[in-house]
Each structure stands twice: as C-alpha cells, then as structure tokens.
Design a protein around this motif. Structure first.
Motif, PDB file in Angstrom:
ATOM      1  N   ASN A  96      62.844  10.388  35.967  1.00 61.59           N
ATOM      2  CA  ASN A  96      63.973  10.720  36.756  1.00 61.59           C
ATOM      3  C   ASN A  96      64.113  12.115  36.883  1.00 61.59           C
ATOM      4  OD1 ASN A  96      65.894  11.145  34.503  1.00 61.59           O
ATOM      5  ND2 ASN A  96      64.594   9.656  33.812  1.00 61.59           N
ATOM      6  N   ALA A  97      65.021  12.644  37.542  1.00 56.43           N
ATOM      7  CA  ALA A  97      65.503  14.015  38.016  1.00 56.43           C
ATOM      8  C   ALA A  97      65.848  14.864  36.753  1.00 56.43           C
ATOM      9  CB  ALA A  97      66.821  14.379  38.766  1.00 56.43           C
ATOM     10  N   SER A  98      66.398  14.294  35.711  1.00 54.66           N
ATOM     11  CA  SER A  98      66.704  15.306  34.343  1.00 54.66           C
ATOM     12  C   SER A  98      65.455  15.134  33.387  1.00 54.66           C
ATOM     13  CB  SER A  98      68.045  14.671  33.687  1.00 54.66           C
ATOM     14  OG  SER A  98      67.948  13.256  33.359  1.00 54.66           O
ATOM     15  N   LEU A 123      71.400  16.255  34.561  1.00 54.66           N
ATOM     16  CA  LEU A 123      71.696  14.951  34.423  1.00 54.66           C
ATOM     17  C   LEU A 123      73.377  14.914  35.312  1.00 54.66           C
ATOM     18  CD1 LEU A 123      71.466  12.109  33.442  1.00 54.66           C
ATOM     19  CD2 LEU A 123      72.924  12.824  31.370  1.00 54.66           C
ATOM     20  N   HIS A 133      73.314  11.681  39.851  1.00 54.28           N
ATOM     21  CA  HIS A 133      72.229  11.219  38.956  1.00 54.28           C
ATOM     22  C   HIS A 133      73.214  10.804  37.593  1.00 54.28           C
ATOM     23  CE1 HIS A 133      69.286  10.990  35.790  1.00 54.28           C
ATOM     24  NE2 HIS A 133      68.835  12.323  35.963  1.00 54.28           N
ATOM     25  N   GLY A 134      73.180  11.474  36.506  1.00 50.34           N
ATOM     26  CA  GLY A 134      74.012  10.879  35.417  1.00 50.34           C
ATOM     27  C   GLY A 134      75.584  10.871  35.818  1.00 50.34           C
ATOM     28  N   HIS A 160      69.389   3.531  44.618  1.00 52.30           N
ATOM     29  CA  HIS A 160      68.535   3.764  43.284  1.00 52.30           C
ATOM     30  C   HIS A 160      67.243   4.490  44.251  1.00 52.30           C
ATOM     31  CE1 HIS A 160      66.194   4.565  39.928  1.00 52.30           C
ATOM     32  NE2 HIS A 160      67.236   4.425  39.299  1.00 52.30           N
ATOM     33  N   ARG A 161      66.707   5.521  43.836  1.00 51.08           N
ATOM     34  CA  ARG A 161      65.526   6.018  44.383  1.00 51.08           C
ATOM     35  C   ARG A 161      64.319   4.995  44.152  1.00 51.08           C
ATOM     36  NH1 ARG A 161      63.482  10.823  45.471  1.00 51.08           N
ATOM     37  NH2 ARG A 161      65.229  11.188  46.754  1.00 51.08           N
ATOM     38  N   ASP A 206      75.036   2.852  36.504  1.00 49.63           N
ATOM     39  CA  ASP A 206      76.036   3.721  36.220  1.00 49.63           C
ATOM     40  C   ASP A 206      77.346   2.771  36.900  1.00 49.63           C
ATOM     41  OD1 ASP A 206      74.239   6.285  37.147  1.00 49.63           O
ATOM     42  OD2 ASP A 206      75.175   6.094  35.386  1.00 49.63           O
ATOM     43  N   THR A 236      79.412  11.093  31.130  1.00 49.91           N
ATOM     44  CA  THR A 236      78.079  11.795  31.336  1.00 49.91           C
ATOM     45  C   THR A 236      77.431  12.379  30.063  1.00 49.91           C
ATOM     46  OG1 THR A 236      78.642  12.172  33.597  1.00 49.91           O
ATOM     47  CG2 THR A 236      76.600  12.877  32.659  1.00 49.91           C
ATOM     48  N   ARG A 291      70.234   9.296  26.655  1.00 43.76           N
ATOM     49  CA  ARG A 291      68.936   9.906  27.324  1.00 43.76           C
ATOM     50  C   ARG A 291      67.776  10.535  26.322  1.00 43.76           C
ATOM     51  NH1 ARG A 291      67.246   9.021  32.546  1.00 43.76           N
ATOM     52  NH2 ARG A 291      68.129   6.979  31.947  1.00 43.76           N
TER      53      ARG A 291
END
Ligand code: SDX
Length: 426
Positions: free
Chosen positions: A234-236, A261, A266-267, A307-308, A365, A383, A390
């Motif tokens: 994921n991005a983070s 995040l 995202h988060g 979601h991606r 989320d 977050t 995470r």
C-alpha cells in the motif's frame, strides 16, 4: 521447468524483445521489464496500478476473492484466534511463535514501551490543537536521535531492536499526543497490562485514580490493531520501502510511512468516514450523499468505500462490522445513530449500479471509526490508531528489503516538458 517469456514487438523496427516472466507462490505472474532500459524504453504506469515493486513473502491479497493472508494465514482466522503481538511476531519472523517464543517476544515489547523522558519536552513545542498525526511524524522521526546503538541497518540485532522499539513505543507516543491535546499529564505504560490495555490506560487513565480498563474494549482495540497490521505494498508501506532503499534509519522510514498514511485517500479515511457520517446526520440524507458520490463534478467520495485492490468485500471490513455489532451491543449503544446511518449507507450503496459496476465495497476504514468513537477515542486520533496497528507491517517490509539484496528505488518518467532551448541572448 522452462522459463516463461513475454515477447514485445516494436512496430517501427519489427524487433521482438523477450522479457522473462516470474511466477510467485500464488497470485499473478510478473513480467520483468528490467531489460527495456537497454532498448531505450521505460514502462509507464501512473499510480502503479499494474506494477509489482518488489518480491515479498509477508502478505498476500486476492482483491477479486476478498482474501488477505499474513504469512499464509487468513486474516479472519488471525482475528478470531490470534492477537496483535502474536501477529506482529508472525509478520516479522514468518512463523507463529510457540509459547516460549511468544512470551519472550511479549516481554521484549513490554520492556521497550517507555520513551526517553526528555522526549516529553518535544510536545511542549506543539500547539494543543495540533493534529496528532503531525506530532507523530515529528516525534517518531526524532526517535533516531536517541537510539544511536540500533542504527546500523546491516546488523540483524540492530534491526530487531529497532523493530521492538518502534512497535512498543508507537502506542506510548500516540497516547501522549492525546494527553497533550487535552492538557492532562502523560501516563507511563504499565508492565502488568497487555499491549491494548496499556494503550487504553495511557489514553484514559489519570494519576488521580487506579487505572480501570474495560476488557471488552481492550479486546476490540487489540483486534483493531491486528486488522491494520499489514497490507502488502500500500502507499505508506511503499513509502517506507522507498525511504529504506536509501539506507535511511528505521525511525526516519517509519516517520515517512506515518506521513503517507495521513492522507484521506489512505489511512486518513477512517477519520474522514466519521466526518462524513456526522455530515450526513440522519438516514433521510443518505440518498443526497450517494448522488454526490456519483457526480463527476462533485469531488465528494464515499469515504470508507472502494479500494485499489479489493474488488470484493475487504475481509477486514467484515470482521470490523462484527466487532462493531459486539462493542456497541456490549456498551448498550446498539442504536448508535452513526452506526445505523453506516449500515443503511452500506446497504444502499451495495444495491446501486454505480458502486456495483465499479466494484466499490466498504473497506477497512468504513466501520473502524464507529468502534473507535464508541471506545471514546476522538476522531482526530483515528489515523494514529491505524499507524500504531500498521507499524509491524511497515517494519517487516523494511526488514525484508534490508535483509535481502536491494537497490535504491529511483523511478523514471515520461517527459513532456520543453526540449532544449537557449537562454535568450542579451
Ligand atoms: C486504505 O492500498 C491499501 O491497501 C490501502 C489500505 C491499507 O490497509 O493499507 O487498504 C487502507 O487506504 C483503504 C482505502 C481508504 N480510502 C477511502 O476509503 C477513500 C475513498 N476511496 C477512494 O478514494 C478510492 O476508492 C481509493 C483511493 C481507495 C482507490 O482509488 P483508485 O484505485 O485509484 O480508484 P479510482 O479512484 O480510479 O476509482 C475508480 C472509479 C472512479 O470512477 P470512474 O472515473 O471510473 O467513473 O471508482 C470511483 C472513481 O470515481 N470511486 C468512487 C470511490 N472510490 C472510487 N466513487 C465514489 N466514492 C468512492 N469512495
């Protein structure tokens, strides 16, 4: 077994470029495009929708089937039978611990939960109304200033200590953010509490009375941390890997993950879901927000949806919804208006062609914020909770990369700016 190859034909030269295909244990094969540079070509994939950035053995997601495996174990089984620290051990080491290994790991984390006393002075520099994620980015990044003894990233033992310190100190720092915001004294962690009990203690206890932690809420908190523990590239996590590929210390890398995040795509979505549910206000306004979410001219999106990777139910959202039911029922707030709006919103969206065609389902989320609010956690801290959960995923991916051969991450681009031109002569 003969290696599978992909063949790329370049029309203008009729040249055929052969590219090796690598196969994983499960999931899609990948085309190795490393040889394209020699041919003067790059791949182009904004948002990395079709790009595998690395090889990893930690987490597997099947977005079509709604499957999430941590080292092969389904998230539903871990949520039911494991706990957060055991899942941290699994992500870091690749196998579930036996009793002795689990006790040793829990102890290792327990005795790293305190932060250096002078770290408290950092908080004095932040305004009371600073967003806690702004504080987390700064304070976690600054941990490297205190731990020179665990910054040799080529040393396995240093990497292990850094992993323990980060997993252990994130809840302490997170709770300090909250105490700073409300002007209450910081609470020290206690060695007789579990990970989640300790977090709730540091958040809500005061020095004026003996700590009381509701075991039902502690269990829900532990499962929420577990559900956020890792999620592939994921991005983070990709941000942590990219920072780590430069040789930056683990504290700086995790700080970069916290920053990534924070975004609402995202988060930051768990905080945005609560803001959205509050804005909807009552069930009669749901249709209006569904309409806005479908309107291309309206930037509003249904937070907590889509979601991606998942084009089916996010398996974490299913577990989260069940915890929501249980916690609200245990707390006697099963008629919580936000939960009612969320359930109705989910039902309407899942029956709407726009969401069905785009395979938009509730993600992790969508329900987490409702539980966190019921536990008494302020929306601005949601977050931070995600970041605490995470951290084992971030640090496991960092460790997996650093303990194997790696290169600095350095993507290229499709340049569409000016060709060379001379500065106008004077
Ligand atoms: C997390 O990557 C991870 O694994 C992340 C995460 C993790 O554990 O690390 O799972 C955690 O970040 C979960 C996602 C939380 N974010 C949100 O809930 C924010 C709302 N969701 C969207 O912003 C969006 O769905 C994303 C960012 C999650 C995914 O974006 P993509 O993959 O780039 O998809 P897209 O923007 O290309 O959308 C495809 C279509 C578009 O419509 P069309 O242009 O095709 O007509 O679906 C639409 C979008 O407009 N769409 C939505 C929508 N999400 C996508 N429309 C309304 N509401 C939404 N939420």
């Amino acid at each position: 077994m003969t290696k599978k190859m992909a063949k790329l034909t370049l029309e203008d030269s009729n040249e055929i470029i052969e590219l090796p295909i690598h196969q994983g244990t499960i999931g899609p094969d990948v085309v190795d495009v490393g040889g394209l540079t020699a041919k003067g070509l790059f791949t182009y994939d904004p948002g990395f929708v079709s790009t595998a950035s690395c090889e990893s053995a930690i987490t597997y997601i099947d977005g079509d089937e709604g499957v999430l495996l941590h080292r092969g174990y389904p998230i539903e089984q871990l949520a039911e039978k494991s706990d957060f620290l055991e899942t941290c051990y699994l992500l870091l080491n690749g196998e579930l611990p036996d009793q002795a290994q689990k006790a040793k790991f829990e102890n290792g984390i327990r005795y790293h939960t305190m932060v250096q006393e002078q770290l408290s002075d950092f908080f004095k520099g932040f305004p009371r109304n600073a967003h806690p994620m702004a504080i987390m980015v700064g304070v976690v990044g600054a941990l490297s200033a205190f731990y020179h003894d665990s910054l040799d990233i080529t040393n396995d033992e240093h990497r292990r200590i850094a992993a323990y310190r980060l997993i252990a100190k994130m809840p302490t720092i997170g709770a300090m953010c909250y105490k700073h915001a409300i002007g209450q004294p910081f609470m020290y962690p206690r060695n007789d509490f579990s990970f989640a009990e300790n977090f709730l203690h540091m958040m809500f206890s005061t020095p004026c009375e003996e700590p009381k932690v509701n075991p039902i809420l502690a269990k829900a908190m532990d499962t929420i941390f577990l559900l956020h523990a890792d999620h592939e590239q994921n991005a983070s996590t990709s941000t942590v890997r990219l920072a780590g590929s430069t040789g930056a210390n683990p504290f700086a890398c995790i700080s970069s993950g916290i920053a990534a995040l924070w975004g609402p795509a995202h988060g930051g979505a768990n905080e945005a879901v609560l803001t959205m549910l509050d804005e909807i206000g009552n069930e009669s306004r749901i249709e209006e927000f569904i309409r806005r979410a479908k309107d291309k001219n309206d930037p509003f999106r249904l937070m907590g949806f889509g979601h991606r990777v998942y084009k089916n139910f996010d398996p974490r959202a299913k577990v989260m919804r069940q915890i929501c039911d249980e916690v609200l029922d245990d707390l006697g707030v099963e008629n919580d208006p936000l939960f009612r709006i969320a359930r109705r919103l989910e039902k309407i969206a899942l029956e709407d062609d726009y969401f069905i065609e785009r395979k938009l389902y509730p993600n992790v989320d969508f329900y987490s914020g409702i539980i966190l609010k019921a536990i008494g956690i302020p929306t601005s801290m949601f977050t931070v909770i995600f970041a605490i959960g995470r951290t084992p995923g971030w640090i496991s991916h960092w460790d997996e990369m650093i303990s194997n051969p790696y290169r600095i991450g350095r993507p290229r681009q499709l340049y569409t700016g000016h060709a060379r031109r001379d500065y106008p002569g004077k």
